[in-house]
Design a protein around this motif. Structure first.
Motif, PDB file in Angstrom:
ATOM      1  N   SER A   1      -4.612  97.781 -50.480  1.00 16.97           N
ATOM      2  CA  SER A   1      -5.722  97.919 -51.424  1.00 16.97           C
ATOM      3  C   SER A   1      -6.884  97.017 -51.036  1.00 16.97           C
ATOM      4  O   SER A   1      -8.051  97.312 -51.318  1.00 16.97           O
ATOM      5  CB  SER A   1      -5.264  97.568 -52.846  1.00 16.97           C
ATOM      6  N   GLY A   2      -6.531  95.927 -50.403  1.00 17.20           N
ATOM      7  CA  GLY A   2      -7.550  94.943 -50.050  1.00 17.20           C
ATOM      8  C   GLY A   2      -8.712  95.490 -49.237  1.00 17.20           C
ATOM      9  O   GLY A   2      -9.826  94.955 -49.286  1.00 17.20           O
ATOM     10  N   VAL A   3      -8.468  96.559 -48.493  1.00 16.97           N
ATOM     11  CA  VAL A   3      -9.557  97.079 -47.643  1.00 16.97           C
ATOM     12  C   VAL A   3     -10.792  97.438 -48.473  1.00 16.97           C
ATOM     13  O   VAL A   3     -11.921  97.387 -47.974  1.00 16.97           O
ATOM     14  CB  VAL A   3      -9.127  98.330 -46.842  1.00 16.97           C
ATOM     15  N   ALA A   4     -10.562  97.757 -49.737  1.00 17.99           N
ATOM     16  CA  ALA A   4     -11.696  98.123 -50.590  1.00 17.99           C
ATOM     17  C   ALA A   4     -12.649  96.953 -50.767  1.00 17.99           C
ATOM     18  O   ALA A   4     -13.808  97.122 -51.122  1.00 17.99           O
ATOM     19  CB  ALA A   4     -11.201  98.600 -51.958  1.00 17.99           C
ATOM     20  N   ARG A   5     -12.131  95.750 -50.526  1.00 16.80           N
ATOM     21  CA  ARG A   5     -12.948  94.569 -50.770  1.00 16.80           C
ATOM     22  C   ARG A   5     -13.798  94.188 -49.562  1.00 16.80           C
ATOM     23  O   ARG A   5     -14.685  93.353 -49.660  1.00 16.80           O
ATOM     24  CB  ARG A   5     -12.046  93.372 -51.128  1.00 16.80           C
ATOM     25  N   TRP A   6     -13.514  94.751 -48.393  1.00 17.79           N
ATOM     26  CA  TRP A   6     -14.279  94.273 -47.245  1.00 17.79           C
ATOM     27  C   TRP A   6     -14.714  95.349 -46.265  1.00 17.79           C
ATOM     28  O   TRP A   6     -15.719  95.202 -45.589  1.00 17.79           O
ATOM     29  CB  TRP A   6     -13.507  93.172 -46.509  1.00 17.79           C
ATOM     30  N   TRP A   7     -13.968  96.438 -46.159  1.00 11.72           N
ATOM     31  CA  TRP A   7     -14.324  97.400 -45.117  1.00 11.72           C
ATOM     32  C   TRP A   7     -15.647  98.095 -45.431  1.00 11.72           C
ATOM     33  O   TRP A   7     -15.931  98.427 -46.587  1.00 11.72           O
ATOM     34  CB  TRP A   7     -13.233  98.464 -44.960  1.00 11.72           C
ATOM     35  N   THR A   8     -16.422  98.278 -44.385  1.00 14.77           N
ATOM     36  CA  THR A   8     -17.642  99.055 -44.530  1.00 14.77           C
ATOM     37  C   THR A   8     -17.797  99.960 -43.309  1.00 14.77           C
ATOM     38  O   THR A   8     -17.412  99.573 -42.200  1.00 14.77           O
ATOM     39  CB  THR A   8     -18.908  98.173 -44.666  1.00 14.77           C
ATOM     40  N   PRO A   9     -18.337 101.131 -43.537  1.00 15.52           N
ATOM     41  CA  PRO A   9     -18.486 102.064 -42.405  1.00 15.52           C
ATOM     42  C   PRO A   9     -19.407 101.500 -41.325  1.00 15.52           C
ATOM     43  O   PRO A   9     -19.389 101.981 -40.186  1.00 15.52           O
ATOM     44  CB  PRO A   9     -19.105 103.305 -43.049  1.00 15.52           C
ATOM     45  N   ALA A  10     -20.158 100.493 -41.673  1.00 16.93           N
ATOM     46  CA  ALA A  10     -21.080  99.930 -40.691  1.00 16.93           C
ATOM     47  C   ALA A  10     -20.390  98.975 -39.724  1.00 16.93           C
ATOM     48  O   ALA A  10     -20.980  98.536 -38.735  1.00 16.93           O
ATOM     49  CB  ALA A  10     -22.220  99.197 -41.407  1.00 16.93           C
ATOM     50  N   GLY A  11     -19.139  98.627 -40.016  1.00 16.57           N
ATOM     51  CA  GLY A  11     -18.453  97.624 -39.203  1.00 16.57           C
ATOM     52  C   GLY A  11     -17.917  98.186 -37.897  1.00 16.57           C
ATOM     53  O   GLY A  11     -18.175  99.339 -37.535  1.00 16.57           O
ATOM     54  N   ALA A  12     -17.119  97.364 -37.231  1.00 18.38           N
ATOM     55  CA  ALA A  12     -16.617  97.739 -35.910  1.00 18.38           C
ATOM     56  C   ALA A  12     -15.539  98.823 -35.996  1.00 18.38           C
ATOM     57  O   ALA A  12     -15.413  99.663 -35.101  1.00 18.38           O
ATOM     58  CB  ALA A  12     -16.056  96.501 -35.207  1.00 18.38           C
ATOM     59  N   LEU A  13     -14.756  98.794 -37.064  1.00 18.11           N
ATOM     60  CA  LEU A  13     -13.652  99.751 -37.188  1.00 18.11           C
ATOM     61  C   LEU A  13     -14.073 100.998 -37.938  1.00 18.11           C
ATOM     62  O   LEU A  13     -14.657 100.899 -39.019  1.00 18.11           O
ATOM     63  CB  LEU A  13     -12.505  99.106 -37.976  1.00 18.11           C
ATOM     64  N   ASP A  14     -13.764 102.165 -37.402  1.00 24.60           N
ATOM     65  CA  ASP A  14     -13.986 103.355 -38.222  1.00 24.60           C
ATOM     66  C   ASP A  14     -12.749 103.584 -39.094  1.00 24.60           C
ATOM     67  O   ASP A  14     -11.752 102.871 -38.982  1.00 24.60           O
ATOM     68  CB  ASP A  14     -14.333 104.575 -37.371  1.00 24.60           C
ATOM     69  N   LEU A  15     -12.807 104.584 -39.954  1.00 25.88           N
ATOM     70  CA  LEU A  15     -11.724 104.802 -40.918  1.00 25.88           C
ATOM     71  C   LEU A  15     -10.386 105.047 -40.232  1.00 25.88           C
ATOM     72  O   LEU A  15      -9.347 104.537 -40.654  1.00 25.88           O
ATOM     73  CB  LEU A  15     -12.050 106.000 -41.814  1.00 25.88           C
ATOM     74  N   ASP A  16     -10.423 105.825 -39.162  1.00 23.82           N
ATOM     75  CA  ASP A  16      -9.166 106.132 -38.463  1.00 23.82           C
ATOM     76  C   ASP A  16      -8.538 104.874 -37.889  1.00 23.82           C
ATOM     77  O   ASP A  16      -7.336 104.640 -38.034  1.00 23.82           O
ATOM     78  CB  ASP A  16      -9.442 107.145 -37.333  1.00 23.82           C
ATOM     79  N   ALA A  17      -9.386 104.088 -37.250  1.00 16.95           N
ATOM     80  CA  ALA A  17      -8.864 102.869 -36.649  1.00 16.95           C
ATOM     81  C   ALA A  17      -8.300 101.948 -37.729  1.00 16.95           C
ATOM     82  O   ALA A  17      -7.232 101.339 -37.565  1.00 16.95           O
ATOM     83  CB  ALA A  17      -9.979 102.159 -35.870  1.00 16.95           C
ATOM     84  N   LEU A  18      -9.011 101.853 -38.826  1.00 22.37           N
ATOM     85  CA  LEU A  18      -8.561 100.995 -39.925  1.00 22.37           C
ATOM     86  C   LEU A  18      -7.191 101.444 -40.432  1.00 22.37           C
ATOM     87  O   LEU A  18      -6.263 100.639 -40.549  1.00 22.37           O
ATOM     88  CB  LEU A  18      -9.577 101.066 -41.073  1.00 22.37           C
ATOM     89  N   ALA A  19      -7.076 102.723 -40.679  1.00 19.01           N
ATOM     90  CA  ALA A  19      -5.798 103.238 -41.168  1.00 19.01           C
ATOM     91  C   ALA A  19      -4.698 102.972 -40.150  1.00 19.01           C
ATOM     92  O   ALA A  19      -3.572 102.605 -40.516  1.00 19.01           O
ATOM     93  CB  ALA A  19      -5.928 104.728 -41.462  1.00 19.01           C
ATOM     94  N   GLY A  20      -5.032 103.133 -38.877  1.00 20.39           N
ATOM     95  CA  GLY A  20      -4.052 102.873 -37.836  1.00 20.39           C
ATOM     96  C   GLY A  20      -3.584 101.427 -37.845  1.00 20.39           C
ATOM     97  O   GLY A  20      -2.382 101.144 -37.793  1.00 20.39           O
TER      98      GLY A  20
END
Lengths: 199, 199, 199, 199
Positions: free
Chosen positions: A160-179
Motif C-alpha cells: 500500500s505504501g507505494v501510494a505515498r511516494w510513487w509518481t509516474p514522473a519517476g524512474a520506475l514505470d508501473l510495470d517495473a514497480l509492480a515487478g
DNA sequence: TATGAATGAGGTTTCATTCAT
DNA sequence: GATGAATGAAACCTCATTCAT
C-alpha cells in the motif's frame, strides 16, 4: 469521446480534496469551488458529504475486491503466481490511484456506524482473499511462513505504501514497480528463488 | 511516584483524540471534556491547536530520531545487527504507541507550511538513518538489494503497519512481534539465512 | 432590585418571538438580534433551539400543573369553589401570559418525539385535574353534565381563548375577566344559580 | 364520478402538511413528495408557497362566511334557532375539516401584510355574524348576557376546540357532537331551559 | 490557574424559487 | 405539463480563539 458528467466531476474533485486535506479538513464550500458549482448545487449530485465519501469508498473497494476475487478463482494458477498477481493488482491500483487509496485507508474513522460496517466488510473480504492466497501457498509447501495473518498484514502495508511516494514522473514505470514489489513479496513469504521469473 | 502534570494530561488526551478522530475531526471542546478543563483553560497549557499538534509530533519524532541515531553510531554493530536494531526500535515504538504513530503519519497535511517543514525535516533525518543502514549493508555485501530507496520505503511501511493492528492483548508480546518483523526485514533485504539467530 | 440575567433575557425574547412568528418562523439570527447577542453567543445560554422551546414549555406547564394541584388538594373547597378556582387560575394565567400560552399550545408539534412525550405528559396531568374537578361536581350533584370529557374540553378551550384577545389596556381588568369566565363556566356545567357569589 | 385534478391534490396535500407541521415547518420538497410531483412541477399548480396558503384560507373562510350569512339572513328563525344553527355549522365544519381549521386559525401570522388584511377581513365578517346573532338575542330578551363580545369569543373558542380532539372513530357522531355543543352554547348565553328541544 | 462570556468565521444542509429543455 | 439543474439566501449549529475577572 468520453465526456465527464457533473456527478463524476464532483466525485473526482472530492477524491482529490479528501486525499489532500482529509475528509474533515475539506469543506463543502471548497468542494463547490473546485467543481465550479454553488454549494447548494452540490447537493443535487451528492447526498450528504458522508454519502459522497461512502460512494467513493464503495466503488473503489468494490473494484478491488472484484479484481482480487477474479484472481483467486483462477484454477490454473500456482500459489506463487496467485500471490504475484495479487501484488501486481494491489501495487498498480495503489500507485496509479493514490488518492483513492489515501481516502479509503485513512477516512474509515470518519464514517458513521452503519457506513463503517459496510466499508469494513468490503475491506475484510479483500483481506480474506490475501489470507487464503497465503495459506494455500503454505499448505502446498511453496511459502515458508510462520504466522500467516502477520505476514498478510506486513505484505499489504508494504504494498500500500507505494501510494505515498510513487509518481509516474519517476524512474520506475508501473510495470517495473509492480515487478519490484513482487520480488519483495516473494522474499517475504519465503519463496524467493525464482522471483525474477515471476515478476 | 510519578504524578502527571496538567500539561501532560492535555497532551495525552490530544494524542488519543487526534489518533481516534483525526486532527480536523477533533474539536477543542472535546479536548476540554476529555481533560476535565474548560476550553478556555486549555489555552493555558497549549498554544493554539496546531501548536499542540506540532508539539506531539516533534517530541515523538525527536525521540525516534535520537534512538535511531544512537543505533547508527554504534561502531561495533554489523549491518545485519544494525538493521535488526532499527526494526526492533521501529516496531516496538509503533506497536506500543500506535496513537503517536497515527498522528505523526496522518496529520502532516494538517500542518501549516513552516511547521510542516520542521516535521518533515525530522522524518527525513529518520529515514536517512534507515537509508544509510541499508546502503552500508549493500556495500559490505550483506544485503542483496536492487533499489535501496524502494526497499527502505517498503521496509518502513511494513513495520509501521503494526500500529494498525497489534494489541498487547493478542497472542504475540512485543518481543515476539519485534522478532517476527526482524525476520521479515532480513528476508526483504535478501539476508535471510540466519534470521532465527537475530530475532 | 431585580436584575435580569442574560439567560432570562434570551428566554423572554424567545417567548415573544415564538409567540409572534411561531417556532419554525423564528430564526436564530432574529433571536440573536432581539437579545443583542451574536448568534454564536446565544448557544452559551440555550442548548439547541429546541432545548429553548422545551424549557419554556416545561416551566410554563410545571407552574400551571403545580398551581392546579394545590387547588385540587384543598379539602375544604366545594365542587363549585374548586371549579371557580381552576377557572380563575387558568384565565389569569392565560390572559396575563398570552405568549406562553400560544407557544405551549401551538408548538407541541414542533417537538421531537421524546420532548413531546414529556410536554404532553404535563399537559395530561393538568387536564386530569380539571377532569377530576368536573366529575366530583357531577358525583355530588352540583353539576348537571352529560359528557364530562366533552365539557372539560369545551371549558378549557373557552378559557384559553382569553390569551388571544384580552389586553390590560381594555375595559376589563384581570379580576373582572376571571369573574366573567367563572360565571360562564358555571353555566356550562349547569350550576349557574349562585354564580355571582362565587365570582 | 368525481376525479381529483392535480391542482386539487396539491391543495389537499398542502392542507394536511400545513396542519400537521405548520406552514413554516413544511418544505416545498415535502409537499412535492406528498403529491408525487417534482418541486419544480409544483409551481405549475400553485403560485408561491404563500399563494397556496392564502388560497386555502380564502376558500375555507369564504365557505364559512357564506354559510353563516345564509343563516343570518333567514327571517323566520328565532334568536335561539339562529344561534343553534351557527353552532351546528361551526362545530360540524371544524370537526369534519380539522386541518382547515388549524391552518386558518394558526397561520394567519405567516401571511404577508396584504394577504393578512384580506383573511382577517373575512374572519371579521364571520365573527360579526355571531356578534349580531348574540346581540339580537339579548335585544329580544332570549339571552341573558352581560358582555356580548366576551361571550362571542368564549363561544367561538369553545366550539372551535372540537377540531383539536373530535374524530369520527369516537363515540359521538357529528350530529350528536353538534347537539351537545348547542346545549352548551345555550347555557352560555343564559337560555338553557329548552335546550333539549333545540339540539 | 481557571473559567464564564463572547464572537467572527465557517461548518453542513435546506430553503423557496427559477428556467431551459 | 413536467422536470433536472441550478442558485442566493438562509437555516441551525460549531469552530478555534480571546479576554475580563
Amino acid at each position: 469521446m468520453v465526456s465527464t458528467s457533473t456527478g463524476e466531476r464532483v466525485q473526482a474533485a472530492a477524491l482529490a480534496l479528501f486525499a489532500e486535506r482529509g475528509y474533515h479538513g475539506t469543506g463543502i464550500r471548497q468542494l463547490a469551488d473546485a467543481t465550479g458549482l454553488s454549494s447548494a448545487s452540490l447537493y443535487h449530485y451528492m447526498g450528504t458529504k458522508e454519502d459522497l465519501l461512502v460512494g467513493l469508498m464503495r466503488s473503489s473497494l468494490t473494484r478491488l475486491v472484484d479484481a482480487a476475487a477474479a484472481i483467486a478463482q483462477d484454477p490454473r494458477a500456482t500459489s506463487r503466481e496467485r500471490l504475484v498477481a495479487l501484488v501486481h493488482l494491489h501495487v498498480r491500483t495503489h500507485a496509479s490511484a493514490p488518492d483513492e487509496t489515501r481516502v479509503v485507508d485513512d477516512e474509515v474513522r470518519a464514517l458513521s456506524e452503519s457506513a463503517r460496517r459496510e466499508v469494513v466488510g468490503l475491506r475484510d473480504r479483500y483481506e480474506q482473499v490475501w489470507q487464503d492466497a497465503i495459506e494455500s501457498g503454505i499448505a502446498d509447501g511453496t511459502f515458508q511462513v510462520g504466522d500467516a495473518a502477520l505476514v498478510r498484514r506486513a505484505l499489504l502495508e508494504m504494498c500500500s505504501g507505494v501510494a505515498r511516494w510513487w509518481t509516474p514522473a519517476g524512474a520506475l514505470d508501473l510495470d517495473a514497480l509492480a515487478g519490484e514489489y513482487a520480488v519483495l513479496a516473494l522474499r517475504l513469504v519465503g519463496a524467493p528463488r525464482s522471483a525474477a521469473r515471476d515478476a
